[in-house]
Design a protein around this motif. Structure first.
Motif, PDB file in Angstrom:
ATOM      1  N   ALA A 237       0.828  -1.207   0.000  1.00 23.66           N
ATOM      2  CA  ALA A 237       0.000   0.000   0.000  1.00 23.66           C
ATOM      3  C   ALA A 237       0.863   1.258   0.000  1.00 23.66           C
ATOM      4  CB  ALA A 237      -0.933  -0.010   1.202  1.00 23.66           C
ATOM      5  N   LYS A 238       1.883   1.289   0.853  1.00 19.61           N
ATOM      6  CA  LYS A 238       2.744   2.476   0.951  1.00 19.61           C
ATOM      7  C   LYS A 238       3.460   2.758  -0.373  1.00 19.61           C
ATOM      8  CE  LYS A 238       3.725   2.501   5.923  1.00 19.61           C
ATOM      9  NZ  LYS A 238       4.767   2.347   6.965  1.00 19.61           N
ATOM     10  N   ILE A 239       3.963   1.719  -1.009  1.00 20.37           N
ATOM     11  CA  ILE A 239       4.709   1.915  -2.255  1.00 20.37           C
ATOM     12  C   ILE A 239       3.794   2.388  -3.377  1.00 20.37           C
ATOM     13  CG2 ILE A 239       5.957   0.687  -4.079  1.00 20.37           C
ATOM     14  CD1 ILE A 239       7.324  -0.946  -1.893  1.00 20.37           C
ATOM     15  N   LEU A 241       0.913   3.964  -3.119  1.00 20.60           N
ATOM     16  CA  LEU A 241       0.488   5.333  -2.817  1.00 20.60           C
ATOM     17  C   LEU A 241       1.593   6.330  -3.158  1.00 20.60           C
ATOM     18  CD1 LEU A 241      -1.376   4.861   0.583  1.00 20.60           C
ATOM     19  CD2 LEU A 241      -2.408   5.408  -1.617  1.00 20.60           C
ATOM     20  N   LYS A 242       2.834   5.995  -2.816  1.00 11.75           N
ATOM     21  CA  LYS A 242       3.963   6.886  -3.122  1.00 11.75           C
ATOM     22  C   LYS A 242       4.131   7.053  -4.618  1.00 11.75           C
ATOM     23  CE  LYS A 242       8.859   7.638  -2.127  1.00 11.75           C
ATOM     24  NZ  LYS A 242      10.066   7.120  -1.424  1.00 11.75           N
ATOM     25  N   GLN A 243       4.009   5.950  -5.359  1.00 15.46           N
ATOM     26  CA  GLN A 243       4.149   6.014  -6.812  1.00 15.46           C
ATOM     27  C   GLN A 243       3.105   6.934  -7.434  1.00 15.46           C
ATOM     28  OE1 GLN A 243       5.910   1.465  -7.561  1.00 15.46           O
ATOM     29  NE2 GLN A 243       3.801   1.941  -8.081  1.00 15.46           N
ATOM     30  N   GLU A 244       1.916   6.941  -6.855  1.00 12.83           N
ATOM     31  CA  GLU A 244       0.823   7.749  -7.389  1.00 12.83           C
ATOM     32  C   GLU A 244       0.779   9.152  -6.786  1.00 12.83           C
ATOM     33  OE1 GLU A 244      -1.900   6.959  -9.753  1.00 12.83           O
ATOM     34  OE2 GLU A 244      -0.167   5.719 -10.273  1.00 12.83           O
ATOM     35  N   GLY A 245       1.654   9.426  -5.822  1.00  7.23           N
ATOM     36  CA  GLY A 245       1.652  10.725  -5.169  1.00  7.23           C
ATOM     37  C   GLY A 245       0.413  10.950  -4.318  1.00  7.23           C
ATOM     38  N   LEU A 246      -0.051   9.891  -3.680  1.00  3.87           N
ATOM     39  CA  LEU A 246      -1.294   9.939  -2.903  1.00  3.87           C
ATOM     40  C   LEU A 246      -1.040   9.718  -1.419  1.00  3.87           C
ATOM     41  CD1 LEU A 246      -3.534   7.737  -5.249  1.00  3.87           C
ATOM     42  CD2 LEU A 246      -3.493  10.242  -5.142  1.00  3.87           C
ATOM     43  N   GLU A 247      -1.976  10.187  -0.619  1.00  2.00           N
ATOM     44  CA  GLU A 247      -2.022   9.906   0.812  1.00  2.00           C
ATOM     45  C   GLU A 247      -3.204   8.977   1.075  1.00  2.00           C
ATOM     46  OE1 GLU A 247       0.264  10.968   2.825  1.00  2.00           O
ATOM     47  OE2 GLU A 247       1.248  12.379   1.462  1.00  2.00           O
ATOM     48  N   ALA A 248      -3.232   8.388   2.258  1.00  2.70           N
ATOM     49  CA  ALA A 248      -4.347   7.509   2.629  1.00  2.70           C
ATOM     50  C   ALA A 248      -5.689   8.228   2.507  1.00  2.70           C
ATOM     51  CB  ALA A 248      -4.151   6.986   4.049  1.00  2.70           C
ATOM     52  N   SER A 249      -5.695   9.511   2.808  1.00  6.22           N
ATOM     53  CA  SER A 249      -6.938  10.282   2.765  1.00  6.22           C
ATOM     54  C   SER A 249      -7.474  10.469   1.346  1.00  6.22           C
ATOM     55  CB  SER A 249      -6.725  11.650   3.413  1.00  6.22           C
ATOM     56  OG  SER A 249      -5.677  12.356   2.760  1.00  6.22           O
ATOM     57  N   ASP A 250      -6.622  10.243   0.326  1.00  4.23           N
ATOM     58  CA  ASP A 250      -7.055  10.376  -1.068  1.00  4.23           C
ATOM     59  C   ASP A 250      -7.796   9.138  -1.562  1.00  4.23           C
ATOM     60  OD1 ASP A 250      -5.822  12.918  -1.488  1.00  4.23           O
ATOM     61  OD2 ASP A 250      -3.882  11.895  -1.634  1.00  4.23           O
ATOM     62  N   ILE A 251      -7.686   8.046  -0.826  1.00  4.35           N
ATOM     63  CA  ILE A 251      -8.272   6.775  -1.246  1.00  4.35           C
ATOM     64  C   ILE A 251      -9.698   6.648  -0.719  1.00  4.35           C
ATOM     65  CG2 ILE A 251      -8.083   4.261  -1.078  1.00  4.35           C
ATOM     66  CD1 ILE A 251      -5.936   5.572  -2.830  1.00  4.35           C
ATOM     67  N   LYS A 252     -10.634   6.392  -1.632  1.00  7.92           N
ATOM     68  CA  LYS A 252     -12.021   6.203  -1.194  1.00  7.92           C
ATOM     69  C   LYS A 252     -12.186   4.863  -0.492  1.00  7.92           C
ATOM     70  CE  LYS A 252     -16.421   6.715  -0.686  1.00  7.92           C
ATOM     71  NZ  LYS A 252     -17.375   6.851  -1.794  1.00  7.92           N
ATOM     72  N   LEU A 253     -11.542   3.820  -1.052  1.00 10.53           N
ATOM     73  CA  LEU A 253     -11.723   2.489  -0.481  1.00 10.53           C
ATOM     74  C   LEU A 253     -10.460   1.653  -0.679  1.00 10.53           C
ATOM     75  CD1 LEU A 253     -14.264   1.265   0.892  1.00 10.53           C
ATOM     76  CD2 LEU A 253     -14.711   0.047  -1.244  1.00 10.53           C
ATOM     77  N   LEU A 254     -10.021   1.007   0.401  1.00  9.94           N
ATOM     78  CA  LEU A 254      -8.968   0.006   0.348  1.00  9.94           C
ATOM     79  C   LEU A 254      -9.637  -1.358   0.294  1.00  9.94           C
ATOM     80  CD1 LEU A 254      -6.126  -1.227   0.646  1.00  9.94           C
ATOM     81  CD2 LEU A 254      -6.318  -0.874   3.120  1.00  9.94           C
ATOM     82  N   VAL A 255      -9.389  -2.088  -0.795  1.00 10.76           N
ATOM     83  CA  VAL A 255      -9.975  -3.411  -0.980  1.00 10.76           C
ATOM     84  C   VAL A 255      -8.835  -4.427  -0.975  1.00 10.76           C
ATOM     85  CG1 VAL A 255     -11.399  -4.878  -2.455  1.00 10.76           C
ATOM     86  CG2 VAL A 255     -11.844  -2.411  -2.344  1.00 10.76           C
ATOM     87  N   PRO A 256      -8.547  -5.031   0.176  1.00  8.38           N
ATOM     88  CA  PRO A 256      -7.437  -5.975   0.270  1.00  8.38           C
ATOM     89  C   PRO A 256      -7.889  -7.419   0.038  1.00  8.38           C
ATOM     90  CG  PRO A 256      -8.258  -5.508   2.453  1.00  8.38           C
ATOM     91  CD  PRO A 256      -9.142  -4.742   1.494  1.00  8.38           C
TER      92      PRO A 256
END
Length: 333
Positions: A237-239, A241-256
């Motif tokens: 998840a961290k990698i 998000l970093k690649q996309e320049g995003l923070e956790a708050s930018d994600i509507k849903l985490l589907v693991p």
């Protein structure tokens, strides 16, 4: 530079076997109970294949749903990729069987075996065929028949797994910012014995002794897998998000990948995701291996948890050891 296209998600589907096996049913089969299973895994029930049911048939059912939502005909599909470790036969591939049963005449077909990371590997592979311009419409399937691979006397594994199939249609879009975006994969074959089926391959063919020792069934070292899974989910998840320049708050849903509710919740805390951002449906199906992420996507969509413009983070982790993830810029309302 070559043109890069968008790999847009335009259809979803799922299919389950007819037989539902509850924790109460398992209490009659092995030394376990509902409270023990739920407190350690979050699982309440799972579906398992019955006599005469084939995994390829579940795949076809899921595929037809996805094609209908995508408003595409079978002949519009030019590639079918199935993620699975438990196809109907050793040969041919599950994807080839699906191609035949669908009546798809204009498509290639192949399988990917990445176990519980299978849906991620399969989805991203399909997306690359589209983003490169090689394919226009790709049918991605994740499916496994775990009930045929486990030891039903081993309570450390048989309570965990279920059977099922999920499907997703990717369509070429002129906008590269639509659909599947950057991805990340990891692998550590040195951890193979943490979760594996030792026999049945070319190194250890099936013999009378293998059957007696049940080496042809899934074997897992639970503590090792639990620790690995939390780290793999968090790292992936961290990698991404970093690649996309995003923070956790930018994600509507985490589907693991739905392996264990404690694994998912433990990783979510490390990632600063709030409860409303995490999708969990393991209570309904158990761990369906390659089918799990696709089942979760379909269910979360049906529940109205995602809409066009949302960013969806999907993560997988499992045998191999393997792990990975990607972000989808969602476009289905």
């Amino acid at each position: 530079m070559p043109k890069i296209y968008g790999a847009e998600v335009v259809g979803l589907g799922k299919s389950l076997p007819s037989k539902c096996l509850t924790n109460q049913d398992l209490e009659k089969m092995i030394d376990t109970n509902d409270e023990w299973i739920q407190s350690r895994t979050g699982i309440k029930q799972r579906y398992i294949m019955g006599e005469g049911e084939a995994l390829s048939d579940l795949c076809v059912n899921a595929a037809k749903q996805a094609l209908e939502q995508a408003k595409l005909d079978v002949d519009d599909i030019d590639l079918i990729i199935c993620g699975t470790f438990s196809a109907d036969y050793r040969l041919p591939s599950l994807a080839a069987l699906v191609q035949d049963k669908l009546g798809a005449k204009n498509t290639g077909a192949f399988d990917i075996n990445a176990a519980c990371t299978g849906f991620i590997y399969t989805l991203v592979t399909g997306a690359q065929f589209i983003r490169s311009g090689t394919s226009k419409n790709v049918l991605v399937i994740g499916a496994d028949c775990c009930s045929s691979q486990i030891d039903w006397e081993d309570r450390s594994t048989c309570v965990l797994f279920g059977d099922g199939a999920s499907a997703l249609v990717l369509r070429r879009n002129e906008d590269p910012n639509v659909g599947v975006q950057s991805s990340y994969f990891g692998s550590d074959g040195g951890g193979k014995e943490s979760l594996w089926i030792e026999a049945g391959g070319s190194l250890m063919p099936i013999t009378k002794e293998v059957l007696q020792e049940k080496k042809h069934r899934v074997s897992m070292t639970g503590k090792d897998v639990f620790k690995f899974a939390i780290n793999a989910l968090t790292t992936s998840a961290k990698i991404v998000l970093k690649q996309e320049g995003l923070e956790a708050s930018d994600i509507k849903l985490l589907v693991p990948h739905q392996a264990n509710s404690r694994i998912i919740n433990g990783a979510a805390k490390r990632l600063d995701f709030n409860k409303e951002q995490i999708y969990i449906n393991i209570d309904r199906y158990g761990n369906t291996v390659a089918a799990s992420v696709g089942l979760a996507l379909r269910d979360s969509y049906d529940e109205g948890l995602m809409k066009s413009g949302d960013k969806i983070l999907i993560i997988g982790f499992g045998a191999g050891l393997s792990w990975g993830g990607t972000v989808i810029n969602w476009s289905i309302d």
